[in-house]
Write a protein that holds these residues in place. Structure first.
Motif, PDB file in Angstrom:
ATOM      1  N   LEU A  30       0.782  -1.131   0.045  1.00 40.71           N
ATOM      2  CA  LEU A  30       0.067   0.196   0.029  1.00 40.71           C
ATOM      3  C   LEU A  30       0.870   1.434   0.104  1.00 40.71           C
ATOM      4  CD1 LEU A  30      -2.791  -1.050   2.585  1.00 40.71           C
ATOM      5  CD2 LEU A  30      -2.798  -1.377   0.275  1.00 40.71           C
ATOM      6  N   THR A  31       0.212   2.420  -0.331  1.00 39.30           N
ATOM      7  CA  THR A  31       0.921   3.751  -0.256  1.00 39.30           C
ATOM      8  C   THR A  31       0.746   4.310   1.361  1.00 39.30           C
ATOM      9  OG1 THR A  31      -0.924   5.098  -1.075  1.00 39.30           O
ATOM     10  CG2 THR A  31       0.486   3.999  -2.773  1.00 39.30           C
ATOM     11  N   ARG A  32       1.344   5.347   1.467  1.00 35.08           N
ATOM     12  CA  ARG A  32       0.905   5.915   2.865  1.00 35.08           C
ATOM     13  C   ARG A  32      -0.463   6.543   2.691  1.00 35.08           C
ATOM     14  NH1 ARG A  32       4.461   7.632   6.612  1.00 35.08           N
ATOM     15  NH2 ARG A  32       6.163   7.181   5.307  1.00 35.08           N
ATOM     16  N   GLU A  33      -1.019   7.056   1.773  1.00 36.43           N
ATOM     17  CA  GLU A  33      -2.170   7.688   1.532  1.00 36.43           C
ATOM     18  C   GLU A  33      -3.196   6.415   1.694  1.00 36.43           C
ATOM     19  OE1 GLU A  33       0.521  10.150  -0.221  1.00 36.43           O
ATOM     20  OE2 GLU A  33       0.232   8.145  -0.854  1.00 36.43           O
ATOM     21  N   GLU A  34      -3.030   5.395   1.130  1.00 36.34           N
ATOM     22  CA  GLU A  34      -3.744   4.168   1.269  1.00 36.34           C
ATOM     23  C   GLU A  34      -3.710   3.634   2.920  1.00 36.34           C
ATOM     24  OE1 GLU A  34      -3.362   2.614  -3.372  1.00 36.34           O
ATOM     25  OE2 GLU A  34      -2.381   1.642  -1.581  1.00 36.34           O
ATOM     26  N   VAL A  35      -2.659   3.638   3.319  1.00 36.39           N
ATOM     27  CA  VAL A  35      -2.438   3.149   4.775  1.00 36.39           C
ATOM     28  C   VAL A  35      -3.452   4.155   5.636  1.00 36.39           C
ATOM     29  CG1 VAL A  35      -1.083   3.223   6.751  1.00 36.39           C
ATOM     30  CG2 VAL A  35      -0.555   1.642   4.655  1.00 36.39           C
TER      31      VAL A  35
ATOM     32  N   LEU B 244       4.983   1.488   0.106  1.00 43.33           N
ATOM     33  CA  LEU B 244       5.634   1.640   1.393  1.00 43.33           C
ATOM     34  C   LEU B 244       6.886   0.637   1.729  1.00 43.33           C
ATOM     35  CD1 LEU B 244       2.687   2.616   3.796  1.00 43.33           C
ATOM     36  CD2 LEU B 244       4.814   3.830   3.389  1.00 43.33           C
ATOM     37  N   GLY B 245       6.656  -0.640   1.271  1.00 45.84           N
ATOM     38  CA  GLY B 245       7.582  -1.755   1.329  1.00 45.84           C
ATOM     39  C   GLY B 245       7.903  -1.801   3.149  1.00 45.84           C
ATOM     40  N   PRO B 246       9.128  -1.821   3.204  1.00 42.64           N
ATOM     41  CA  PRO B 246       9.547  -2.013   4.744  1.00 42.64           C
ATOM     42  C   PRO B 246       9.164  -0.970   5.549  1.00 42.64           C
ATOM     43  CG  PRO B 246      11.221  -2.607   3.299  1.00 42.64           C
ATOM     44  CD  PRO B 246      10.223  -2.009   2.500  1.00 42.64           C
ATOM     45  N   ASP B 247       8.696   0.169   4.872  1.00 46.67           N
ATOM     46  CA  ASP B 247       8.339   1.401   5.857  1.00 46.67           C
ATOM     47  C   ASP B 247       6.779   1.426   6.263  1.00 46.67           C
ATOM     48  OD1 ASP B 247      10.701   2.441   5.437  1.00 46.67           O
ATOM     49  OD2 ASP B 247      10.034   3.302   3.543  1.00 46.67           O
ATOM     50  N   ALA B 248       6.074   0.110   5.949  1.00 41.33           N
ATOM     51  CA  ALA B 248       4.629   0.146   6.058  1.00 41.33           C
ATOM     52  C   ALA B 248       4.179   0.099   7.642  1.00 41.33           C
ATOM     53  CB  ALA B 248       4.339  -1.157   5.191  1.00 41.33           C
ATOM     54  N   VAL B 249       4.915  -0.819   8.436  1.00 34.32           N
ATOM     55  CA  VAL B 249       4.516  -0.947   9.814  1.00 34.32           C
ATOM     56  C   VAL B 249       4.650   0.374  10.327  1.00 34.32           C
ATOM     57  CG1 VAL B 249       5.020  -2.001  11.869  1.00 34.32           C
ATOM     58  CG2 VAL B 249       4.629  -3.535   9.775  1.00 34.32           C
ATOM     59  N   PRO B 250       5.916   1.083  10.322  1.00 38.88           N
ATOM     60  CA  PRO B 250       5.860   2.435  10.887  1.00 38.88           C
ATOM     61  C   PRO B 250       4.821   3.432  10.615  1.00 38.88           C
ATOM     62  CG  PRO B 250       8.142   1.638  10.543  1.00 38.88           C
ATOM     63  CD  PRO B 250       7.233   0.721   9.719  1.00 38.88           C
ATOM     64  N   ALA B 251       4.579   3.332   9.334  1.00 38.94           N
ATOM     65  CA  ALA B 251       3.574   4.149   8.984  1.00 38.94           C
ATOM     66  C   ALA B 251       2.094   4.021   9.190  1.00 38.94           C
ATOM     67  CB  ALA B 251       3.605   4.264   7.280  1.00 38.94           C
ATOM     68  N   THR B 252       1.823   2.535   9.290  1.00 41.66           N
ATOM     69  CA  THR B 252       0.628   2.169   9.773  1.00 41.66           C
ATOM     70  C   THR B 252       0.327   2.422  11.460  1.00 41.66           C
ATOM     71  OG1 THR B 252       0.667   0.621   8.111  1.00 41.66           O
ATOM     72  CG2 THR B 252      -0.935   0.397   9.869  1.00 41.66           C
ATOM     73  N   GLU B 253       1.635   2.096  12.078  1.00 44.72           N
ATOM     74  CA  GLU B 253       1.480   2.542  13.595  1.00 44.72           C
ATOM     75  C   GLU B 253       1.041   4.103  13.704  1.00 44.72           C
ATOM     76  OE1 GLU B 253       4.079   1.697  17.550  1.00 44.72           O
ATOM     77  OE2 GLU B 253       4.969   1.431  15.394  1.00 44.72           O
TER      78      GLU B 253
ATOM     79  N   VAL C 114      16.350 -16.308   7.776  1.00 40.11           N
ATOM     80  CA  VAL C 114      15.372 -15.713   8.661  1.00 40.11           C
ATOM     81  C   VAL C 114      14.915 -14.288   7.938  1.00 40.11           C
ATOM     82  CG1 VAL C 114      14.790 -14.617  10.805  1.00 40.11           C
ATOM     83  CG2 VAL C 114      16.528 -16.575  10.750  1.00 40.11           C
ATOM     84  N   VAL C 115      13.399 -14.491   7.615  1.00 46.80           N
ATOM     85  CA  VAL C 115      12.901 -13.418   6.726  1.00 46.80           C
ATOM     86  C   VAL C 115      12.155 -12.494   7.789  1.00 46.80           C
ATOM     87  CG1 VAL C 115      11.537 -12.666   4.784  1.00 46.80           C
ATOM     88  CG2 VAL C 115      12.947 -14.300   4.609  1.00 46.80           C
ATOM     89  N   HIS C 116      12.533 -11.405   8.297  1.00 53.86           N
ATOM     90  CA  HIS C 116      11.846 -10.650   9.072  1.00 53.86           C
ATOM     91  C   HIS C 116      10.409  -9.894   8.774  1.00 53.86           C
ATOM     92  CE1 HIS C 116      14.861 -11.169  12.596  1.00 53.86           C
ATOM     93  NE2 HIS C 116      15.795 -11.240  11.385  1.00 53.86           N
ATOM     94  N   HIS C 117       9.411 -10.027   9.543  1.00 48.82           N
ATOM     95  CA  HIS C 117       8.338  -9.474   9.451  1.00 48.82           C
ATOM     96  C   HIS C 117       7.827  -8.963  10.625  1.00 48.82           C
ATOM     97  CE1 HIS C 117       8.418 -12.987   6.515  1.00 48.82           C
ATOM     98  NE2 HIS C 117       7.642 -12.018   5.591  1.00 48.82           N
ATOM     99  N   HIS C 118       6.827  -8.043  10.815  1.00 52.61           N
ATOM    100  CA  HIS C 118       6.094  -7.601  11.849  1.00 52.61           C
ATOM    101  C   HIS C 118       4.422  -7.714  11.884  1.00 52.61           C
ATOM    102  CE1 HIS C 118       9.583  -5.022  12.592  1.00 52.61           C
ATOM    103  NE2 HIS C 118       9.483  -5.715  13.637  1.00 52.61           N
ATOM    104  N   ASP C 119       3.948  -8.082  12.884  1.00 56.09           N
ATOM    105  CA  ASP C 119       2.477  -8.224  12.758  1.00 56.09           C
ATOM    106  C   ASP C 119       2.226  -6.805  13.609  1.00 56.09           C
ATOM    107  OD1 ASP C 119       2.595 -10.583  11.907  1.00 56.09           O
ATOM    108  OD2 ASP C 119       1.666 -11.546  13.442  1.00 56.09           O
ATOM    109  N   LEU C 120       0.976  -6.247  13.456  1.00 58.25           N
ATOM    110  CA  LEU C 120       0.454  -5.161  13.976  1.00 58.25           C
ATOM    111  C   LEU C 120      -0.914  -5.094  14.530  1.00 58.25           C
ATOM    112  CD1 LEU C 120       1.073  -1.154  13.077  1.00 58.25           C
ATOM    113  CD2 LEU C 120      -1.357  -2.291  13.255  1.00 58.25           C
TER     114      LEU C 120
END
Length: 291
Positions: free
Chosen positions: A138-143, A197-206, A274-280
């Protein structure tokens, strides 16, 4: 793990990754989610309202989130599965669990369409919004719009398996960091005018949910691919290196040799990844409660 568009959406790829996804999902998110849902259920019981949990799974694919989560929640549930692909929706419906953790019934419906356009009105009556491996596309606007919709509708949100921008491989290879950086750049690419957003998605969503006074929890959710996952590792490698090469065509000769080396190691069950992900998890602030 999100790679290129083609393997992401095929039933074969989704099936192959489901075990790793299930093992990676952060079960720690269930405790605050259970507390929130129990409180909501008690409030609705007091008001004489229907206590069925209405769960919308965005970009459901073959339904792995429903198969994982529905048997871990109590009470009657109604899942609404969202996806653009009618074939994936058919697969998801056919494989949804019939019972909740306490034996209550689980029913299913589908909606085909663009999840990026959902509003608070669309989510009215929804208890929980879920998604897997979605935010980084997603994009920042979509988040921001998704956070606005969820909080406006007063529903919780659980977003699993968003890429964190970190991959660890053993044994190491001199080209690991270069491939990883190029892949991350591919995840942040501009596509059809949309800056992903790629890897920036979780901080942006938070940040987006926090602006709406939601309580936000984040959890580590790593894929751990060892010898037993050699087939998945090989398929993931092809997508990972392929996206890196697409981002940087100048890498092609070195990337080809790198992929050949890594696939040989995976086939010999010598490669560990090890492929790192985050859950939110985002929970709406109760009405009348001050920040």
């Amino acid at each position: 793990m999100n790679t290129t568009e083609e393997p992401r959406y095929t039933p074969e790829w989704l099936e192959l990754r489901e075990g790793a996804d299930a093992a990676a999902r952060a079960t720690a998110s269930l405790e605050p989610l259970h507390r929130h849902l129990a409180k909501r259920s008690a409030e609705r019981k007091k008001l004489g309202q229907d206590r069925t949990l209405v769960v919308r799974d965005l970009g459901c694919g073959t339904g792995s989130m429903g198969r994982w989560l529905a048997p871990r929640l109590d009470g009657p549930q109604h899942w609404i599965l969202h996806d653009k692909d009618p074939g994936l929706l058919d697969l998801a419906v056919a494989r949804m669990p019939a019972e909740a953790a306490d034996g209550s019934p689980v029913t299913v419906a589908t909606e085909q369409g663009d999840i990026a356009a959902l509003t608070a009105a669309d989510l009215a009556g929804t208890t929980l919004v879920t998604a897997s491996a979605l935010l980084d596309l997603l994009t920042r606007e979509e988040v921001d719009a998704l956070a606005t919709a969820c909080t406006g509708a007063g529903c919780a949100a659980l977003f699993a398996l968003s890429v964190a921008g970190l991959v660890e491989l053993a044994p190491p290879d001199p080209l690991d960091a270069t491939i990883g950086a190029s892949f991350d750049a591919h995840q942040r690419r501009t596509e059809h005018g949309r800056r992903l957003l790629g890897p920036d998605a979780v901080p942006a969503t938070e940040e987006a949910f926090a602006r709406h006074d939601a309580t936000v929890f984040t959890y580590a959710a790593p894929w751990r691919l060892a010898a037993a996952e050699s087939v998945l590792t090989a398929q993931w490698l092809r997508g990972w290196v392929g996206a890196a090469r697409e981002q940087r065509p100048d890498l092609a000769p070195r990337a080809h040799a790198y992929l050949r080396r890594r696939l040989a190691e995976a086939a010999a069950r010598e490669l560990r990844v090890v492929v790192h992900h985050h859950d939110l998890l985002a929970l709406p602030r109760p009405a009348g409660e001050t920040p």
